[in-house]
Scaffold this motif. Structure first.
Motif, PDB file in Angstrom:
ATOM      1  N   ARG A  89      14.945  38.415  12.499  1.00  0.00           N
ATOM      2  CA  ARG A  89      16.128  38.442  13.337  1.00  0.00           C
ATOM      3  C   ARG A  89      17.042  39.570  12.876  1.00  0.00           C
ATOM      4  O   ARG A  89      16.872  40.138  11.786  1.00  0.00           O
ATOM      5  CB  ARG A  89      16.889  37.113  13.249  1.00  0.00           C
ATOM      6  CG  ARG A  89      16.125  35.903  13.740  1.00  0.00           C
ATOM      7  CD  ARG A  89      16.976  34.652  13.614  1.00  0.00           C
ATOM      8  NE  ARG A  89      18.144  34.710  14.492  1.00  0.00           N
ATOM      9  CZ  ARG A  89      18.203  34.137  15.684  1.00  0.00           C
ATOM     10  NH1 ARG A  89      17.162  33.466  16.146  1.00  0.00           N
ATOM     11  NH2 ARG A  89      19.277  34.224  16.424  1.00  0.00           N
ATOM     12  N   LYS A  90      18.055  39.855  13.694  1.00  0.00           N
ATOM     13  CA  LYS A  90      19.025  40.891  13.339  1.00  0.00           C
ATOM     14  C   LYS A  90      20.248  40.265  12.674  1.00  0.00           C
ATOM     15  O   LYS A  90      20.730  39.205  13.079  1.00  0.00           O
ATOM     16  CB  LYS A  90      19.452  41.676  14.583  1.00  0.00           C
ATOM     17  CG  LYS A  90      18.368  42.600  15.123  1.00  0.00           C
ATOM     18  CD  LYS A  90      18.930  43.579  16.138  1.00  0.00           C
ATOM     19  CE  LYS A  90      17.844  44.539  16.610  1.00  0.00           C
ATOM     20  NZ  LYS A  90      17.322  45.380  15.511  1.00  0.00           N
ATOM     21  N   TYR A  91      20.741  40.963  11.645  1.00  0.00           N
ATOM     22  CA  TYR A  91      21.909  40.518  10.906  1.00  0.00           C
ATOM     23  C   TYR A  91      22.835  41.712  10.669  1.00  0.00           C
ATOM     24  O   TYR A  91      22.422  42.871  10.802  1.00  0.00           O
ATOM     25  CB  TYR A  91      21.490  39.923   9.550  1.00  0.00           C
ATOM     26  CG  TYR A  91      20.566  38.730   9.677  1.00  0.00           C
ATOM     27  CD1 TYR A  91      21.053  37.438   9.746  1.00  0.00           C
ATOM     28  CD2 TYR A  91      19.177  38.907   9.755  1.00  0.00           C
ATOM     29  CE1 TYR A  91      20.212  36.344   9.868  1.00  0.00           C
ATOM     30  CE2 TYR A  91      18.327  37.825   9.885  1.00  0.00           C
ATOM     31  CZ  TYR A  91      18.846  36.553   9.934  1.00  0.00           C
ATOM     32  OH  TYR A  91      18.007  35.476  10.074  1.00  0.00           O
ATOM     33  N   ARG A  92      24.066  41.393  10.320  1.00  0.00           N
ATOM     34  CA  ARG A  92      25.021  42.445  10.007  1.00  0.00           C
ATOM     35  C   ARG A  92      25.615  42.189   8.636  1.00  0.00           C
ATOM     36  O   ARG A  92      26.137  41.116   8.355  1.00  0.00           O
ATOM     37  CB  ARG A  92      26.150  42.504  11.045  1.00  0.00           C
ATOM     38  CG  ARG A  92      27.186  43.599  10.744  1.00  0.00           C
ATOM     39  CD  ARG A  92      28.321  43.617  11.757  1.00  0.00           C
ATOM     40  NE  ARG A  92      27.894  44.069  13.069  1.00  0.00           N
ATOM     41  CZ  ARG A  92      27.747  43.292  14.133  1.00  0.00           C
ATOM     42  NH1 ARG A  92      28.011  41.995  14.055  1.00  0.00           N
ATOM     43  NH2 ARG A  92      27.363  43.777  15.297  1.00  0.00           N
TER      44      ARG A  92
ATOM     45  N   VAL B 227      23.796  46.933  10.447  1.00  0.00           N
ATOM     46  CA  VAL B 227      22.898  46.020  11.152  1.00  0.00           C
ATOM     47  C   VAL B 227      21.480  46.231  10.622  1.00  0.00           C
ATOM     48  O   VAL B 227      21.037  47.377  10.442  1.00  0.00           O
ATOM     49  CB  VAL B 227      22.955  46.272  12.667  1.00  0.00           C
ATOM     50  CG1 VAL B 227      21.918  45.407  13.383  1.00  0.00           C
ATOM     51  CG2 VAL B 227      24.354  45.982  13.204  1.00  0.00           C
TER      52      VAL B 227
ATOM     53  N   ASP C  55      17.247  44.258  10.205  1.00  0.00           N
ATOM     54  CA  ASP C  55      16.301  43.176  10.473  1.00  0.00           C
ATOM     55  C   ASP C  55      15.989  42.458   9.169  1.00  0.00           C
ATOM     56  O   ASP C  55      15.829  43.100   8.115  1.00  0.00           O
ATOM     57  CB  ASP C  55      14.999  43.725  11.061  1.00  0.00           C
ATOM     58  CG  ASP C  55      15.172  44.200  12.491  1.00  0.00           C
ATOM     59  OD1 ASP C  55      16.146  43.773  13.139  1.00  0.00           O
ATOM     60  OD2 ASP C  55      14.340  44.993  12.957  1.00  0.00           O
TER      61      ASP C  55
ATOM     62  N   THR D 179      13.967  42.095   3.573  1.00  0.00           N
ATOM     63  CA  THR D 179      14.400  43.197   4.431  1.00  0.00           C
ATOM     64  C   THR D 179      13.519  44.416   4.170  1.00  0.00           C
ATOM     65  O   THR D 179      12.620  44.373   3.326  1.00  0.00           O
ATOM     66  CB  THR D 179      15.870  43.568   4.144  1.00  0.00           C
ATOM     67  OG1 THR D 179      15.954  44.211   2.862  1.00  0.00           O
ATOM     68  CG2 THR D 179      16.759  42.322   4.147  1.00  0.00           C
TER      69      THR D 179
END
Length: 236
Positions: free
Chosen positions: A194-197, A201, A203, A219
């Motif tokens: 999923r994408k995170y910040r 940003v 994955d 990551t």
């Protein structure tokens, strides 16, 4: 009580009386200055939802194990909702929000007091959206909006307390691995890309959560650990 600023504040005031027993509960119809994670407000319509704080005295837990309280609390809320809404998608969003069909239905705030290296007492604050229909913020939902009917708050309250007690007894019995695996099983993003910040940003894939509550994530840069305020989920 009909109204209070914050059930967690009221529970902490109650704890100043050393005779306060474990399991004491503060429940209110209206919380005017409710608090959530990251200092966010938790505000809901009077008389339509559950807003409560539970006093625990988990002196059997070391400081490094305090996140297990977050695990059992969020699992208890999740199980309560799943039992009332069979077929609904109910997941925990790290560290301890609960989402129903992709929208936030519950928030939990735990405040601990320490005595040396163990927990002296804990206040578990829970807000659960039950019958409210309209929200000032997007992304919220209640049990009734999904079910299409109202729920008796007393019934939801009773089932929640049953689930909380069951998980707390598991914790007291030292069933840490069982609790951890159940938490991961219901954790949003576990073993999913999923994408995170964070600062940027990126994955990532959640691999684990440490006993202290750090999020272990794989990551492109390898394995990284994130604290509560160091990362946020990107939904789109």
């Amino acid at each position: 009580m009909p109204s209070c600023h914050s059930t967690n504040d009221s529970a902490r005031e109650l704890l100043q009386n050393t005779a306060t027993t474990e399991g004491a509960i503060i429940v209110t119809d209206e919380q005017t200055k409710g608090k959530g994670q990251r200092g966010n407000a938790w505000l809901t319509n009077p008389g339509e939802n559950l807003t409560l704080s539970l006093v625990l005295k988990p002196s059997f837990l070391r400081l490094a194990q305090q996140f297990y309280l977050n695990m059992i609390s969020s699992l208890a809320v999740r199980d309560t909702i799943a039992g009332l809404l069979p077929g609904a998608v109910v997941v925990v969003k790290w560290p301890n929000d609960v989402y129903l069909n992709g929208k936030k239905v519950s928030g939990i705030l735990i405040e601990n007091s320490l005595k040396k290296e163990v927990l002296d007492n804990s206040v578990v604050g829970i807000g659960l959206n039950v019958n409210q229909q309209k929200w000032s913020l997007e992304g919220a939902v209640s049990l009734s909006t999904v079910a299409g009917h109202q729920f008796a708050l007393s019934l939801v309250f009773e089932r929640l307390l049953e689930c909380l007690e069951a998980y707390y007894l598991k914790l007291k019995a030292g069933r840490y691995e069982e609790i951890k695996q159940l938490y991961l099983q219901h954790l949003l993003g576990y073993r999913q890309r999923r994408k995170y910040r964070s600062e940027v940003v990126f994955d990532g894939i959640i691999e684990d959560v440490t006993d202290a509550g750090l999020l272990k994530m794989r990551t492109s840069g390898g394995t990284e650990y994130f604290d509560f305020k160091a990362i946020e989920f990107i939904w789109n």
